[in-house]
Design a protein around this motif. Structure first.
Motif, short mmCIF file in Angstrom:
data_model
loop_
_atom_site.label_atom_id
_atom_site.label_comp_id
_atom_site.label_asym_id
_atom_site.label_seq_id
_atom_site.Cartn_x
_atom_site.Cartn_y
_atom_site.Cartn_z
N CYS A 122 0.84 -1.20 0.00
CA CYS A 122 0.00 0.00 0.00
C CYS A 122 0.88 1.25 0.00
O CYS A 122 1.86 1.33 0.75
N GLN A 135 0.25 3.94 1.24
CA GLN A 135 0.07 4.70 2.48
C GLN A 135 0.94 4.17 3.63
O GLN A 135 0.95 4.75 4.71
N LEU A 136 1.67 3.08 3.40
CA LEU A 136 2.55 2.55 4.44
C LEU A 136 3.85 3.36 4.49
O LEU A 136 4.46 3.60 3.45
N CYS A 184 0.45 3.05 8.98
CA CYS A 184 -0.44 3.70 8.02
C CYS A 184 -0.34 5.23 8.18
O CYS A 184 -0.56 5.75 9.27
N ILE A 235 -2.32 7.38 6.90
CA ILE A 235 -3.62 8.05 6.92
C ILE A 235 -4.52 7.47 8.01
O ILE A 235 -5.73 7.64 7.98
N ARG A 245 -9.08 7.21 4.79
CA ARG A 245 -8.66 5.81 4.97
C ARG A 245 -9.82 4.92 4.54
O ARG A 245 -10.97 5.11 4.96
N PRO A 246 -9.54 3.90 3.69
CA PRO A 246 -10.62 3.05 3.18
C PRO A 246 -11.40 2.37 4.30
O PRO A 246 -10.83 1.98 5.33
N CYS A 255 -10.16 -0.93 5.61
CA CYS A 255 -9.05 -0.85 6.57
C CYS A 255 -9.57 -0.49 7.95
O CYS A 255 -9.17 -1.09 8.96
S1 SF4 Z 1 -4.53 0.56 6.80
FE1 SF4 Z 1 -5.22 0.53 4.66
S2 SF4 Z 1 -4.61 2.54 3.86
FE2 SF4 Z 1 -3.46 2.22 5.73
S3 SF4 Z 1 -1.54 1.30 5.08
FE3 SF4 Z 1 -2.90 -0.40 5.57
S4 SF4 Z 1 -3.86 -0.94 3.62
FE4 SF4 Z 1 -2.97 1.10 3.38
#
Ligand code: SF4
Length: 59
Positions: A9, A11-12, A18, A20, A26-27, A30
């Protein structure tokens, strides 16, 4: 916007945190995921092995 399975991802951060977390963009998938030992293991190596095994078992 989605990504292929097995792709890190964007966003990592470098510490596998994470960037976000706690933010509205953030989805939902998640935010609704609860970590569990059978999915995450106890180390990064176990987590990668488990998610790879789950992916290959369900593709
Ligand atoms: S929680 Fe979701 S957005 Fe955040 S790093 Fe993990 S997969 Fe990516």
């Amino acid at each position: 916007m989605g990504k292929p399975a097995g792709v890190r991802c964007i966003q990592l951060n470098a510490d596998n945190l994470c960037m976000i977390f706690g933010q509205p963009e953030r989805p939902d998938v998640c935010a609704e995921f609860s970590a569990s030992i059978d999915v995450c293991g106890t180390t990064n190596e176990q987590a990668l092995w488990l998610i790879t095994d789950l992916e290959s078992s369900t593709c």
